[in-house]
Motif scaffolding. Structure first.
Motif, PDB file in Angstrom:
ATOM      1  N   GLU A  76       3.728   4.713  -5.629  1.00 21.06           N
ATOM      2  CA  GLU A  76       3.631   3.242  -4.778  1.00 21.06           C
ATOM      3  C   GLU A  76       1.789   3.720  -5.764  1.00 21.06           C
ATOM      4  OE1 GLU A  76       2.758   1.572  -1.917  1.00 21.06           O
ATOM      5  OE2 GLU A  76       4.658   1.771  -1.082  1.00 21.06           O
ATOM      6  N   PHE A 102      -0.838  -1.072  -8.095  1.00 18.08           N
ATOM      7  CA  PHE A 102      -0.841  -2.663  -8.641  1.00 18.08           C
ATOM      8  C   PHE A 102       0.346  -2.698  -7.381  1.00 18.08           C
ATOM      9  CE2 PHE A 102      -2.980  -0.112 -11.648  1.00 18.08           C
ATOM     10  CZ  PHE A 102      -4.248  -1.348 -11.993  1.00 18.08           C
ATOM     11  N   GLY A 103       1.413  -1.948  -6.919  1.00 19.64           N
ATOM     12  CA  GLY A 103       2.190  -1.922  -6.161  1.00 19.64           C
ATOM     13  C   GLY A 103       3.286  -1.037  -5.917  1.00 19.64           C
ATOM     14  N   SER A 104       4.309  -1.611  -5.958  1.00 18.98           N
ATOM     15  CA  SER A 104       5.290  -1.109  -5.621  1.00 18.98           C
ATOM     16  C   SER A 104       6.005   0.304  -6.641  1.00 18.98           C
ATOM     17  CB  SER A 104       6.465  -0.906  -4.693  1.00 18.98           C
ATOM     18  OG  SER A 104       7.211  -2.266  -5.129  1.00 18.98           O
ATOM     19  N   GLY A 163       5.959  -8.723 -10.393  1.00 20.23           N
ATOM     20  CA  GLY A 163       5.166  -9.186  -8.745  1.00 20.23           C
ATOM     21  C   GLY A 163       4.043  -8.737  -7.595  1.00 20.23           C
ATOM     22  N   GLY A 164       4.004  -7.308  -8.338  1.00 23.36           N
ATOM     23  CA  GLY A 164       3.122  -5.468  -7.174  1.00 23.36           C
ATOM     24  C   GLY A 164       1.695  -6.673  -7.125  1.00 23.36           C
ATOM     25  N   LYS A 165       1.119  -6.663  -6.117  1.00 26.21           N
ATOM     26  CA  LYS A 165      -0.033  -6.776  -5.818  1.00 26.21           C
ATOM     27  C   LYS A 165      -0.826  -5.919  -6.057  1.00 26.21           C
ATOM     28  CE  LYS A 165       1.537 -10.462  -2.653  1.00 26.21           C
ATOM     29  NZ  LYS A 165       2.157 -11.223  -1.247  1.00 26.21           N
ATOM     30  N   LEU A 166      -2.259  -6.624  -5.869  1.00 30.68           N
ATOM     31  CA  LEU A 166      -3.835  -5.525  -5.916  1.00 30.68           C
ATOM     32  C   LEU A 166      -3.259  -4.828  -4.674  1.00 30.68           C
ATOM     33  CD1 LEU A 166      -5.557  -6.844  -8.941  1.00 30.68           C
ATOM     34  CD2 LEU A 166      -4.211  -4.831  -9.324  1.00 30.68           C
ATOM     35  N   ASP A 167      -3.428  -3.852  -4.826  1.00 34.29           N
ATOM     36  CA  ASP A 167      -4.498  -3.385  -3.444  1.00 34.29           C
ATOM     37  C   ASP A 167      -5.703  -3.086  -2.993  1.00 34.29           C
ATOM     38  OD1 ASP A 167      -5.594  -1.714  -0.683  1.00 34.29           O
ATOM     39  OD2 ASP A 167      -3.353  -0.714  -1.123  1.00 34.29           O
TER      40      ASP A 167
END
Length: 93
Positions: free
Chosen positions: A2, A5-7, A12-16
């Motif tokens: 991970e 920027f996602g998995s 479609g990975g989301k920014l954390d």
């Protein structure tokens, strides 16, 4: 694996934002430590080393040790004062 920027496994990975902010804080802390070490080294070298040679004599070693101790003590005092001021200003907001 991970990342911020996602998995990394699919689209479609989301920014954390929290993870990104923590990574930025770590990078800033590392940069600050490197700058502190560089400034301390430059200052103490200029103060303590008259003629660079293959080894430091006893007086140069003592001078550098004391210089670095004093530099760190001063830096810690400034850092604590700065943090106190930041906390007071945040409390007044």
């Amino acid at each position: 694996m991970e990342s911020a920027f996602g998995s990394g496994g699919g689209g479609g990975g989301k920014l954390d934002p929290g993870l990104i902010m923590e990574q930025v804080k770590v990078q800033i802390a590392v940069a600050n430590a490197q700058e502190l070490l560089q400034r301390m080294t430059d200052k103490c070298f200029r103060k303590c080393i008259g003629k660079p040679g293959g080894a430091l004599d006893n007086s140069e070693q003592k001078c550098i040790a004391m210089c670095m101790d004093r530099y760190m003590d001063a830096w810690n005092k400034v850092f604590r004062a700065y943090n106190s001021r930041l906390q007071r200003e945040r409390a007044n907001m």
